[in-house]
Design an enzyme around this catalytic site. Structure first.
Site, PDB file in Angstrom:
ATOM      1  N   ASN A 237      15.457  24.082  -3.039  1.00  0.00           N
ATOM      2  CA  ASN A 237      14.343  24.994  -2.762  1.00  0.00           C
ATOM      3  C   ASN A 237      14.716  26.098  -1.776  1.00  0.00           C
ATOM      4  O   ASN A 237      13.867  26.896  -1.395  1.00  0.00           O
ATOM      5  CB  ASN A 237      13.105  24.223  -2.282  1.00  0.00           C
ATOM      6  CG  ASN A 237      13.249  23.708  -0.870  1.00  0.00           C
ATOM      7  OD1 ASN A 237      14.329  23.297  -0.450  1.00  0.00           O
ATOM      8  ND2 ASN A 237      12.158  23.713  -0.117  1.00  0.00           N
TER       9      ASN A 237
ATOM     10  N   SER B 173       4.714  31.366   2.064  1.00  0.00           N
ATOM     11  CA  SER B 173       5.931  31.911   2.676  1.00  0.00           C
ATOM     12  C   SER B 173       5.866  33.400   2.969  1.00  0.00           C
ATOM     13  O   SER B 173       6.337  33.857   4.018  1.00  0.00           O
ATOM     14  CB  SER B 173       7.149  31.616   1.785  1.00  0.00           C
ATOM     15  OG  SER B 173       7.306  30.233   1.601  1.00  0.00           O
TER      16      SER B 173
ATOM     17  N   SER C 195       1.144  31.157  -2.573  1.00  0.00           N
ATOM     18  CA  SER C 195       2.320  31.195  -1.692  1.00  0.00           C
ATOM     19  C   SER C 195       1.982  31.363  -0.210  1.00  0.00           C
ATOM     20  O   SER C 195       1.250  32.266   0.182  1.00  0.00           O
ATOM     21  CB  SER C 195       3.258  32.319  -2.132  1.00  0.00           C
ATOM     22  OG  SER C 195       4.265  32.517  -1.164  1.00  0.00           O
TER      23      SER C 195
ATOM     24  N   LYS D 182      12.790  24.209  -9.136  1.00  0.00           N
ATOM     25  CA  LYS D 182      13.636  23.538  -8.144  1.00  0.00           C
ATOM     26  C   LYS D 182      14.818  22.797  -8.774  1.00  0.00           C
ATOM     27  O   LYS D 182      15.854  22.616  -8.141  1.00  0.00           O
ATOM     28  CB  LYS D 182      12.812  22.574  -7.295  1.00  0.00           C
ATOM     29  CG  LYS D 182      11.807  23.268  -6.392  1.00  0.00           C
ATOM     30  CD  LYS D 182      11.086  22.278  -5.498  1.00  0.00           C
ATOM     31  CE  LYS D 182      10.057  22.970  -4.632  1.00  0.00           C
ATOM     32  NZ  LYS D 182       9.439  22.048  -3.656  1.00  0.00           N
TER      33      LYS D 182
ATOM     34  N   GLY E  87       8.174  15.574 -10.454  1.00  0.00           N
ATOM     35  CA  GLY E  87       8.875  16.863 -10.457  1.00  0.00           C
ATOM     36  C   GLY E  87       9.886  16.987  -9.330  1.00  0.00           C
ATOM     37  O   GLY E  87      10.221  16.012  -8.657  1.00  0.00           O
TER      38      GLY E  87
END
Length: 250
Positions: A85, A16, A14, A64, A129
């Site tokens: 998202n 974020s 990650s 998602k 995806g």
């Protein structure tokens, strides 16, 4: 203190959490960003109940598409893409209201558009995806014809064994939307004919760790222009903050 976070599985890669916590500290924002690594999307209501300070969530692989059924509203763009998202969390009369957006398409189109040349008319999208749906939407909005590539037989997609040198010459924009090549599996890359690439080929990898995947390295060796997903991530993060705190109405 306000709280924001990321849901997905796994979350070891990650970006974020570091970005937002640094932003909050630098800008004096009384908030914290946390990772919620959940093995099943059905635990989302539990996270919301136990974290009443939550104002927004990012959503990553593999949720998602699965998260949509939990939302109260969804933006027209996210609805058209079929993937969410970014979730804005608000509270009204003791009810938690979830609104879904998609920042993938914003980040991707803004980052790839300056790289496109007149010769770039068709694009291969590796993977099928949630992220690939946003990439498809973005490429089409930029005027490109698209074709999905899948490991298994799927409607509207070809398989990797069908990606011939001729296909690579024709579809000279190739976007990797799979996790193939992501750290720690840096010795892997999508199985396509790299030798057919040249200076007219544009390779874009949504992966940003490592910053140059084997997919990008092999294309670069044949003269291709390459880009990873870091700029897209930064643009997505900016958009997430706008969605969480903006006045967008659904």
């Amino acid at each position: 203190m306000d709280k924001y976070g990321l849901i997905g599985y796994p979350l070891g890669h990650s970006f974020s959490i570091g970005y937002f916590n640094e932003k909050f500290q630098n800008e004096g924002i009384d908030a914290v960003y946390e990772n919620y690594e959940i093995p099943d999307i059905s635990t989302l209501p539990e996270i919301l109940d136990s974290n009443p300070e939550l104002k927004g969530l990012n959503v990553t692989i593999p949720y998602k598409e699965q998260v949509i059924k939990y939302l109260d509203a969804i933006s027209p763009e996210a609805n058209a893409i079929g993937a969410v998202n970014v979730i804005r969390v608000t509270h009204k009369d003791r009810k938690t209201i979830l609104k879904g957006f998609n920042s993938d398409v914003i980040g991707f189109t803004k980052s790839i558009e300056p790289m496109l040349e007149p010769c770039h008319k068709k694009a291969l999208i590796l993977g099928t995806g949630g992220a690939s749906k946003a990439i498809n939407f973005g490429l089409k909005s930029l005027g490109l014809e698209t074709l999905f590539v899948s490991r298994s037989k799927k409607e509207g997609a070809i398989r990797y064994e069908d990606v011939t040198p001729q296909v690579v010459k024709e579809y000279n924009v190739i976007v990797n939307c799979t996790p193939i090549g992501m750290y720690p599996h840096t010795d892997e890359c999508p199985n396509i004919p790299y030798h057919a690439m040249d200076m007219h080929t544009l390779l874009y990898d949504l992966i940003y760790n490592p910053d140059e995947t084997l997919f990008l390295k092999r294309g670069k060796a044949h003269g291709a222009t390459i880009a990873n997903g870091l700029e897209m991530l930064l643009l997505q993060a900016f958009s997430s903050w706008e969605f969480w705190n903006g006045k967008e109405q659904l």
